[in-house]
Design a protein around this motif. Structure first.
Motif, PDB file in Angstrom:
ATOM      1  N   ALA A 477       0.858  -1.176   0.000  1.00  0.00           N
ATOM      2  CA  ALA A 477       0.000   0.000   0.000  1.00  0.00           C
ATOM      3  C   ALA A 477       0.899   1.233   0.000  1.00  0.00           C
ATOM      4  O   ALA A 477       2.109   1.150   0.259  1.00  0.00           O
ATOM      5  N   LYS A 478       0.315   2.402  -0.269  1.00  0.00           N
ATOM      6  CA  LYS A 478       1.116   3.612  -0.459  1.00  0.00           C
ATOM      7  C   LYS A 478       1.122   4.517   0.771  1.00  0.00           C
ATOM      8  O   LYS A 478       1.469   5.686   0.686  1.00  0.00           O
ATOM      9  N   CYS A 491     -11.973  -5.573  -7.889  1.00  0.00           N
ATOM     10  CA  CYS A 491     -11.042  -4.491  -7.586  1.00  0.00           C
ATOM     11  C   CYS A 491     -10.942  -4.278  -6.071  1.00  0.00           C
ATOM     12  O   CYS A 491     -11.869  -4.600  -5.325  1.00  0.00           O
ATOM     13  N   SER A 501      -6.601   4.610  -3.134  1.00  0.00           N
ATOM     14  CA  SER A 501      -6.115   3.972  -4.363  1.00  0.00           C
ATOM     15  C   SER A 501      -7.056   2.849  -4.743  1.00  0.00           C
ATOM     16  O   SER A 501      -7.694   2.230  -3.880  1.00  0.00           O
ATOM     17  N   PHE A 503      -6.908  -0.727  -6.754  1.00  0.00           N
ATOM     18  CA  PHE A 503      -6.012  -1.753  -7.290  1.00  0.00           C
ATOM     19  C   PHE A 503      -6.836  -2.814  -8.017  1.00  0.00           C
ATOM     20  O   PHE A 503      -8.011  -3.044  -7.723  1.00  0.00           O
ATOM     21  N   ASP A 508      -2.192  -4.432  -9.306  1.00  0.00           N
ATOM     22  CA  ASP A 508      -1.850  -3.315 -10.189  1.00  0.00           C
ATOM     23  C   ASP A 508      -2.694  -2.100  -9.811  1.00  0.00           C
ATOM     24  O   ASP A 508      -3.916  -2.201  -9.663  1.00  0.00           O
ATOM     25  N   CYS A 509      -2.047  -0.943  -9.652  1.00  0.00           N
ATOM     26  CA  CYS A 509      -2.754   0.275  -9.252  1.00  0.00           C
ATOM     27  C   CYS A 509      -3.444   0.903 -10.452  1.00  0.00           C
ATOM     28  O   CYS A 509      -2.799   1.245 -11.446  1.00  0.00           O
ATOM     29  N   HIS A 510      -4.772   1.031 -10.376  1.00  0.00           N
ATOM     30  CA  HIS A 510      -5.537   1.662 -11.447  1.00  0.00           C
ATOM     31  C   HIS A 510      -5.479   3.184 -11.349  1.00  0.00           C
ATOM     32  O   HIS A 510      -5.312   3.872 -12.355  1.00  0.00           O
ATOM     33  N   ASP A 512      -4.869   6.742  -8.260  1.00  0.00           N
ATOM     34  CA  ASP A 512      -4.740   7.345  -6.932  1.00  0.00           C
ATOM     35  C   ASP A 512      -5.481   8.675  -6.941  1.00  0.00           C
ATOM     36  O   ASP A 512      -5.512   9.360  -7.966  1.00  0.00           O
TER      37      ASP A 512
END
Length: 641
Positions: A477-478, A491, A501, A503, A508-510, A512
């Motif tokens: 996670a970010k 998702c 976010s 994912f 895969d991050c779609h 942010d």
């Protein structure tokens, strides 16, 4: 004649045993409510039974052998009486003279709509009637007698309702019912049930008819349609597996042809280049002395033969690899198709079983005698109640097969052999012929098998627990993760601080985006919308692209916390010590008192997000470490902490 045709048709469709294909002889009813001749079903069980069980020849239900033998099976009084009635009608043919009612009718008046069967003496009386003069007559054996179905139905009902007598006491009618033993009896048999609850048959039969009718409501048409849908879904999976097999086989054949073609082309190339090389050697040798060209030619020929042999072996190996992959794909598909076919048979059998019970129960209510009703009532109600819980639950996993072709072209360049004539000074030419370097299977391609629940069967699967959880994906996670939710399309939405976010299910991050305020908890409303609670005491409805659709709930709660959405899409927000219902338009519903789970998260915060049949997402967040690990686990388990 018409009555005989009626009898033949009726007998073929309703009075024929499914085993001997003849009229029932001593018909007996199985627990699945299919009827067979006593001798036929006993012989069938003796030949096909296993461990005191046998399958019904119609619905394939497993039936236990009766402890007292097959003679203890319930007699089908209804079919016995119908058979005797129809036989009597066919034998008599309705041929008594309708004038005198005692002589056999031999003529049919084709001018009289009623009272048209006459004997020869009564014809003279008929002809004396002025309105009947000129009528034509036909011999009765050759005449088509119109059937009066209404009359036949009335007579049949009367026959069914006729008094039945006790097998032990021949002249005694069956007029009593024992509730304890669930049996009908005569007055002499009733003496052996003196301590039981025995009632007159006529006083209880109507209540039992109504009970059976009420129980039948538990088996609505929608129940049968669910079995039809299950069979259709299984058929679609079979078709998909067959189509996938054809596609994989096409790719394998294409790869085999491409590799074989490349081998053949390189074989021709090496022949041409060896020939050119020898000509060059021969040309160079003319300017030198002491060289033996015969040795050179023989050496090059030996090398060419070896390379051709290697290419031939390569083509054979490519063929073998292709056959092995095709055989594996065919065997896997065939096994799965057989499993699906067996499951289809099971679901169709269950549907037939329900239909049989429904038909039997309805016939019993509409046409059964009082004795028939009381003989079957309790057992039938129990069976209907059991069938109420019977659903098309299918716990089948399929293996999806994909073939990924490897490299088609050869990539390892061959080298010219060294010339065994040290006296000759030969210039080395270039070569373009190639071969494969390394395991041939890696060049051909790989077959991948993925075991999964078929999406066609999601509505028919029963949730199961695996013994152990299996880690599927792990991704970072970010930020300091606050909450996480999964959408129905797979998702993952993660919220941390004033950001969120989206994912994919593989990490895969779609996208942010900022959430405007510090988000505490989130919940999905649909695949493209979710609700979040924030520190500014607002609740916000977001799109998964980051747009704030609306704000609501301010001043309605002191500090909104956890949030969820029921099936009507009304968010429920945890307001510290209560649960409050808030609609998307901001309407506040009465709160329900609840206790707060915890006030701090000193060690770990664990949040579970479950999607049906697919994943369990586990978030573990240490307070002192701002980097959070997201573990996506296939299936939850009872032992998960």
């Amino acid at each position: 004649m018409a009555m005989k045709h009626f009898y033949n048709d009726f007998s073929e469709n309703f009075l024929t045993c499914h085993i001997c294909l003849e009229e029932y002889k001593d018909p007996r009813v199985l627990p699945c409510y299919h009827t067979f001749c006593l001798e036929c079903i006993a012989d069938h069980a003796a030949k096909n039974g296993v461990q005191n069980k046998f399958s019904c020849p119609v619905c394939r239900q497993q039936i236990p052998v009766p402890p007292g033998g097959f003679t203890t099976l319930v007699k089908d009084f209804f079919l016995r009486k119908v058979t005797d009635f129809v036989k009597g009608q066919a034998a008599s043919g309705g041929t008594l003279c309708e004038y005198c009612n005692h002589k056999k009718a031999s003529l049919l008046c084709q001018g009289c709509p009623e009272t048209n069967h006459l004997c020869a003496p009564c014809r003279e009386l008929h002809d004396k009637i002025p309105s009947c003069k000129g009528h034509e007559f036909a011999p009765l054996p050759n005449a088509e007698i119109p059937l009066n179905l209404t009359s036949i139905r009335e007579q049949l009902c009367q026959v069914i309702g006729n008094t039945q007598y006790c097998d032990k006491h021949r002249r005694e009618p069956l007029a009593f019912y024992c509730q304890d033993d669930d049996t009908v009896m005569c007055r002499f048999c009733e003496e052996g049930h003196s301590k039981h609850h025995v009632k007159m048959l006529d006083t209880v039969v109507q209540a039992h008819r109504e009970l059976i009718q009420e129980k039948l409501k538990c088996l609505p048409p929608e129940k049968l349609s669910r079995f039809d849908k299950a069979v259709e879904a299984l058929t679609r999976i079979q078709e998909r597996l067959t189509e996938n097999q054809a596609e994989v086989m096409r790719l394998v054949e294409s790869q085999k042809l491409a590799m074989t073609q490349d081998i053949n082309e390189n074989n021709k190339t090496i022949e041409r280049e060896l020939s050119d090389y020898y000509q060059q050697v021969e040309k160079d040798a003319r300017t030198q002395k002491g060289g033996n060209l015969a040795n050179v030619k023989q050496h090059l020929e030996t090398y060419r033969t070896k390379v051709e042999s290697d290419y031939t072996k390569l083509k054979g190996n490519v063929e073998n690899i292709s056959k092995a992959i095709l055989a594996e794909v065919k065997a896997l598909t065939s096994s799965q198709v057989k499993t699906l076919e067996a499951e289809k048979d099971k679901q169709e059998t269950n549907k037939i079983f329900i239909q049989s019970v429904q038909y039997f129960a309805q016939q019993l209510i509409d046409s059964g005698s009082n004795i028939d009703v009381m003989t079957h009532s309790k057992k039938l109600q129990t069976r209907i109640q059991e069938l109420e819980t019977l659903e098309p639950l299918i716990a089948i996993m399929t293996t999806d097969v994909t073939f990924t072709p490897g490299k088609t072209k050869m990539d390892h360049v061959l080298q010219f052999p060294k010339i065994p004539e040290p006296q000759l000074s030969i210039k080395t030419g270039s070569i373009t012929a190639k071969t494969y370097h390394g395991p041939l299977g890696t060049y051909f391609g790989s077959l991948k098998q993925v075991i999964a629940y078929p999406f066609e069967l999601e509505q028919f699967q029963k949730a199961t627990w695996l013994q152990w959880a299996k880690l599927s994906h792990r991704f970072r996670a970010k930020g300091w993760l606050g909450d996480i939710q999964c959408t129905e399309d797979g998702c993952i939405i993660a919220a941390y601080g004033i950001a969120a976010s989206v994912f994919s299910n593989t990490g895969d991050c779609h996208c942010d985006f900022d959430t405007e305020e510090w988000v505490k908890c989130i919940t999905t409303v649909s695949n493209d919308k979710f609700v979040g609670t924030a520190r500014d005491k607002f609740c916000r409805l977001y799109s998964t692209s980051g747009r704030v659709i609306k704000c609501f709930g301010q001043y309605e709660m002191s500090e909104p916390g956890g949030v969820t959405v029921d099936r009507t899409e009304v968010p429920d927000i945890d307001d510290l010590k209560s649960i409050a219902g808030i609609s998307e338009e901001g309407k506040h519903y009465p709160a329900v008192t609840a206790s707060r789970a915890a006030d701090d998260y000193r060690l770990w915060f664990v949040n579970f997000t479950i999607r049906p049949h697919t994943t369990l997402t586990v978030v573990m967040k240490p307070l002192k470490n701002r980097r959070t690990t997201i573990n996506r686990v296939d299936k939850s388990t009872k032992n998960t902490p």
